[in-house]
Motif scaffolding. Structure first.
Motif: not given
Length: 212
Positions: A168-194
């Motif tokens: 499960q992925h929670r991906s955030l894409y935004f622009t700041a400081g001259g960069c395109g950014w990706r901040l991403q949280l991933n969960t695997f079996p045994g953990a819940a994204l929410e």
């Protein structure tokens, strides 16, 4: 008074008292008030307490400040997770992850800058570019617009698969400081994204693009 007379008088008094008690408490129109039952308190098994403690440590860990390569950004990640710098281009980037007692991945989070492009371009590249053996398209996930650093970003909840493991992925894409950014949280079996919602918000609030 003779002892025999005293005993007879005492027995008569007891009999009279018994008759009065019977008249008040039994038969007739008198109503007996039931004694209220005490509430039953079930003991909490130690196993449940241990599980709740483990979940709190996983989903709501303390955070610590992390400063990226060349002081290009600052962010707070879970203090008890393992950190590593992501190799290759583009930079700067970093990654943190946590495993269970058997060594299996439970969750990971990464932050990465793509210089000279926008967050939207990074999103489109993730959707159409080479992803190795990962399957899944972030554009098909639950897409919302969220505030980031005075602007907005594209947040997507989506599911991918890697060698038969659902991630499960929670991906955030935004622009700041001259960069395109990706901040991403991933969960695997045994953990819940929410269950990471509160921690995710704290991490996002701590982000600051560089130089710092």
């Amino acid at each position: 008074m003779h002892r025999t007379d005293i005993r007879r008088a005492a027995l008569a008094a007891i009999a009279a008292a018994a008759m009065v008690l019977a008249a008040c408490s039994g038969g007739g129109s008198a109503t007996r008030t039931p004694t209220p039952a005490l509430p039953t308190v079930a003991p909490t098994p130690l196993g449940i307490i241990a599980q709740q403690t483990q979940e709190a440590a996983l989903y709501n860990p303390p955070l610590k400040e992390y400063i990226g390569t060349d002081r290009a950004f600052k962010i707070s990640f879970p203090a008890t997770w393992t950190y590593e710098a992501l190799s290759g281009k583009p930079t700067p980037s970093s990654d943190a992850y946590v495993r269970d007692s058997a060594g299996n991945l439970l969750a990971s989070i990464s932050i990465q800058c793509f210089p000279g492009v926008t967050g939207t371009q990074v999103l489109n590249n993730d959707a159409t570019g080479a992803k190795g053996t990962m399957t899944g398209d972030p554009r098909t996930g639950n897409h919302t617009t969220v505030p980031v650093l005075g602007g907005t970003g594209d947040q997507i909840l989506w599911t991918g698969n890697l060698t038969n493991i659902t991630i499960q992925h929670r991906s955030l894409y935004f622009t700041a400081g001259g960069c395109g950014w990706r901040l991403q949280l991933n969960t695997f079996p045994g953990a819940a994204l929410e269950n990471f919602d509160a921690t995710w918000n704290r991490i996002l609030a701590s982000f600051q693009p560089g130089p710092v």
